[in-house]
Design a protein around this motif. Structure first.
Motif, mmCIF file in Angstrom:
data_model
loop_
_atom_site.group_PDB
_atom_site.id
_atom_site.type_symbol
_atom_site.label_atom_id
_atom_site.label_comp_id
_atom_site.label_asym_id
_atom_site.label_seq_id
_atom_site.Cartn_x
_atom_site.Cartn_y
_atom_site.Cartn_z
ATOM 1 N N LEU A 1 1.443 -1.483 0.067
ATOM 2 C CA LEU A 1 -0.416 0.239 0.058
ATOM 3 C C LEU A 1 0.842 1.054 0.252
ATOM 4 N N ALA A 2 1.615 0.148 -0.830
ATOM 5 C CA ALA A 2 3.534 2.397 -0.111
ATOM 6 C C ALA A 2 2.949 2.918 -0.912
ATOM 7 N N ALA A 3 2.921 3.951 -1.213
ATOM 8 C CA ALA A 3 3.523 5.347 -2.458
ATOM 9 C C ALA A 3 4.079 4.341 -3.479
ATOM 10 N N GLU B 1 3.954 -0.185 -9.476
ATOM 11 C CA GLU B 1 3.077 0.076 -7.838
ATOM 12 C C GLU B 1 2.913 -1.178 -8.248
ATOM 13 N N ILE B 2 3.710 -2.420 -6.965
ATOM 14 C CA ILE B 2 3.195 -3.684 -6.876
ATOM 15 C C ILE B 2 2.163 -3.696 -6.029
ATOM 16 N N LEU C 1 2.097 -8.327 -9.256
ATOM 17 C CA LEU C 1 0.812 -8.082 -9.805
ATOM 18 C C LEU C 1 1.280 -6.551 -9.570
ATOM 19 N N MET C 2 0.717 -6.010 -11.247
ATOM 20 C CA MET C 2 1.782 -4.720 -11.112
ATOM 21 C C MET C 2 0.729 -3.791 -11.379
ATOM 22 N N ARG C 3 0.387 -2.453 -11.088
ATOM 23 C CA ARG C 3 -0.279 -0.811 -12.040
ATOM 24 C C ARG C 3 0.848 -0.550 -12.283
ATOM 25 N N VAL C 4 0.692 -0.366 -13.809
ATOM 26 C CA VAL C 4 1.894 1.258 -14.753
ATOM 27 C C VAL C 4 1.588 1.415 -15.127
ATOM 28 N N THR C 5 1.837 2.957 -14.489
ATOM 29 C CA THR C 5 1.039 4.395 -15.353
ATOM 30 C C THR C 5 1.962 4.816 -16.014
#
Length: 127
Positions: free
Chosen positions: A11-13, A23-24, A40-44
């Motif tokens: 949940l870290a920034a 963001e992992i 599982l990652m979100r990449v923006t």
């Protein structure tokens, strides 16, 4: 009932680098494959941003959550993937183009890799 894998949520920034935030969201160990985990990652990508050429040591699978990504591997022609499309990042192939072609809207990807613990998901290509 079976067994449950421990799952670690982060949940870290997120950490932005050159207009790209990685963001992992979750990671879990892989049974019978010591030293590996699935991430599982979100990449923006900010509008108009491209990542430098790189390669992935392992194959990854992805889903475009928002926007459009332009992607090319090796000498292949670039391909556009739009929101709702899935794609594969092949292992050990130069990822020569990975960019958000939209000058106004961000690009958001959901990616998953099974990779050695503490290994990077991508490595820059030698110049």
């Amino acid at each position: 009932m079976g067994w449950l894998l421990p799952l670690t949520l982060f949940l870290a920034a997120p950490s932005p680098t050159n207009g790209i935030t990685r963001e992992i969201l979750a990671r879990a160990p892989v049974p019978n494959l010591p030293g590996y985990e699935t991430r599982l990652m979100r990449v923006t990508y900010a509008p108009g941003v491209a990542s430098p050429p790189h390669r992935h040591a392992v194959a990854g699978v992805g889903l475009v959550l928002r926007g459009t990504v332009e992607s090319a591997f090796g000498d292949a022609k670039p391909v556009l993937f739009k929101a709702g499309d899935t794609f594969v990042d092949p292992a050990n192939t130069p990822h020569t183009i990975s960019r958000n072609p939209d000058a106004k809207e961000p690009l958001v990807l959901l990616l998953s890799y099974t990779i050695p613990v503490d290994a990077p998901n991508a490595e820059p290509l030698a110049k």
